[in-house]
Design an enzyme around this catalytic site. Sequence first.
Site, mmCIF file in Angstrom:
data_model
loop_
_atom_site.group_PDB
_atom_site.id
_atom_site.type_symbol
_atom_site.label_atom_id
_atom_site.label_comp_id
_atom_site.label_asym_id
_atom_site.label_seq_id
_atom_site.Cartn_x
_atom_site.Cartn_y
_atom_site.Cartn_z
ATOM 1 N N LEU A 1 -5.512 -7.648 7.618
ATOM 2 C CA LEU A 1 -6.975 -7.702 7.613
ATOM 3 C C LEU A 1 -7.577 -6.834 6.521
ATOM 4 O O LEU A 1 -8.679 -7.089 6.042
ATOM 5 C CB LEU A 1 -7.522 -7.263 8.970
ATOM 6 C CG LEU A 1 -7.103 -8.108 10.186
ATOM 7 C CD1 LEU A 1 -7.595 -7.456 11.471
ATOM 8 C CD2 LEU A 1 -7.648 -9.525 10.062
ATOM 9 N N GLY A 2 -6.878 -5.766 6.153
ATOM 10 C CA GLY A 2 -7.373 -4.853 5.133
ATOM 11 C C GLY A 2 -6.347 -3.782 4.850
ATOM 12 O O GLY A 2 -5.356 -3.637 5.565
ATOM 13 N N GLY B 1 -5.760 0.282 2.608
ATOM 14 C CA GLY B 1 -6.274 1.389 1.819
ATOM 15 C C GLY B 1 -5.119 2.170 1.227
ATOM 16 O O GLY B 1 -3.972 1.709 1.206
ATOM 17 N N VAL C 1 -4.369 -2.449 7.918
ATOM 18 C CA VAL C 1 -4.841 -2.985 9.191
ATOM 19 C C VAL C 1 -4.355 -4.419 9.328
ATOM 20 O O VAL C 1 -4.568 -5.243 8.426
ATOM 21 C CB VAL C 1 -6.375 -2.931 9.294
ATOM 22 C CG1 VAL C 1 -6.838 -3.488 10.644
ATOM 23 C CG2 VAL C 1 -6.877 -1.506 9.116
ATOM 24 N N LYS D 1 -4.059 -0.558 13.174
ATOM 25 C CA LYS D 1 -4.151 0.244 11.950
ATOM 26 C C LYS D 1 -2.853 1.025 11.802
ATOM 27 O O LYS D 1 -2.505 1.832 12.658
ATOM 28 C CB LYS D 1 -5.343 1.197 12.034
ATOM 29 C CG LYS D 1 -5.619 1.985 10.761
ATOM 30 C CD LYS D 1 -6.909 2.793 10.916
ATOM 31 C CE LYS D 1 -7.266 3.553 9.642
ATOM 32 N NZ LYS D 1 -8.529 4.312 9.793
ATOM 33 N N ASP E 1 -20.599 8.792 8.191
ATOM 34 C CA ASP E 1 -20.282 7.753 7.207
ATOM 35 C C ASP E 1 -20.767 6.390 7.701
ATOM 36 O O ASP E 1 -20.053 5.389 7.590
ATOM 37 C CB ASP E 1 -18.777 7.729 6.930
ATOM 38 C CG ASP E 1 -18.420 6.929 5.673
ATOM 39 O OD1 ASP E 1 -19.317 6.760 4.814
ATOM 40 O OD2 ASP E 1 -17.274 6.478 5.556
#
Length: 504
Positions: free
Chosen positions: A29-30, A32, A37, A52, A147
Amino acid sequence: MDGSSGHGGRDGGRTGDMLLRNYKLGKRLGFGASATVKLAEHVLTGLKVAIKIINKHEIRKIKDMEEKVRREMKIAKLLVHPHIVRLYEVIETSTDIFLVLEYAESGELFDYIVYKNRLNENEARSLFQQIISGVEYCHRNMVVHRDLKPENLLLDSKYHVKIADFGFSNILRDGRFLKTSCGSPSYAAPEILFGKLYAGPEVDVWSCGVILYALLCGKLPFDEGNISDFYRKIKHGIYNLPMSLPPGARDLIRRILVVDPTRRMTIPQIRQHPWFKAHLPCYLTVPPLEANQLAKKIDEQILQVVINMGFDRNQLIQSLFNRVHNEATVAYYLLLDYQYRGSSGYLKAEFQASMESGINQMHQSEPIPRYMNYQGIGQIPQLPQERKWSLGLQFQANPREIMTDVLKALQELRVGWKRIGHYNMKCRWIPGIYGHNSHHLEDDDSNIMESDDAAMKASNVVKFEVQLYKTREEKNLLDLQRVQGPQFLFLDLCAAILAQLRVL
């Protein structure tokens, strides 16, 4: 919180695949720098989750990152709210940390705004109401997010908001101020960008104001190509409010995006604003129960479904009661969350009615249908009482008048000071060294402390900070915090300041 508590003493040396046997991993999904994830399916229930995956080796390369990850895990476990991403389970190996999280099918609010360009008034208000509810819950639990931005606000299948990514969050403590500069500059409050001390909640409120602007306008209030102009506009609160905005929304944004944090709207004030209150769903009109209280309100139907999967009833109830993360409780909470994502609101009317009944009839002793309270069957849990005290001095007067009196008191007591914010000063006091002639004013009421080698070496120098900020009770609270020096001298000085202010 660690993986071992939820896995009955499994061998930590086993592979991630062994530990993740309850999940079927799917597409990414993503990702970094130190985390990925992935979408996954929970085997027992067939429901989707987001996992995650954090690589321990990578986070140890970045200063303080491991501490931030641990803090994020701790905070995520603390928060249980319909508009905050739920953490179901933590699984840890020698190389990785797996966070099993609620899956938000509709992606980021950022992408949704880009897709729609701008939202109509009712949809923007509905999302903003959900955001404020989640942020308010964080603050009630002494957590500041720091944030908040559309990229960290996810949408579930019904397009309800889920606040995510608590990587920059921190715990609020009475009498202590935060000073870390973090978050996205476009959404960060002026006090964060310019290195001033801040209490916490007020910076989240500013971010919410920027998000509301983005929802209604499809762009950001402070978004200049020239970096110096960008920071200048934030510092002075310069932005344009399109005339096409609804009058109520214009007024609310104007009251939130106030540079002076002591004059900025608070969440209780936002809740009372007519534009915010319009079409407010019933379940958002009352404070949600705390996580520990929710853990004791057990859904008997879902409990039975999980028991039918082969789990022991008493052990499951005990695990839910103690908020232990294990296979049975993960199944229970996944089913519970799925059950109450209704099309007419986040919570089904039946659950909603019981919640409101519990709040309105605090001492009623009749049992609530379907929900069993394992603190005592039929007893309605009490909501946490608001604290009746704060550290510091509370005043009803205008902030500028308060600071004028404080400066006069400091001058009478021969205290040197330097302004570092609108209502924030660094102070230094050395008995017998500073006198009235050592103070000189600069830029209005800024008082700059003289450099004195002898003074700096003195053993009895007292350094402290003075901060004025707004409390949840809408009062101005003056806080004095010792930074350095003998504690008894500092207390003597505080007593003298109180006397000068005619508090004693």
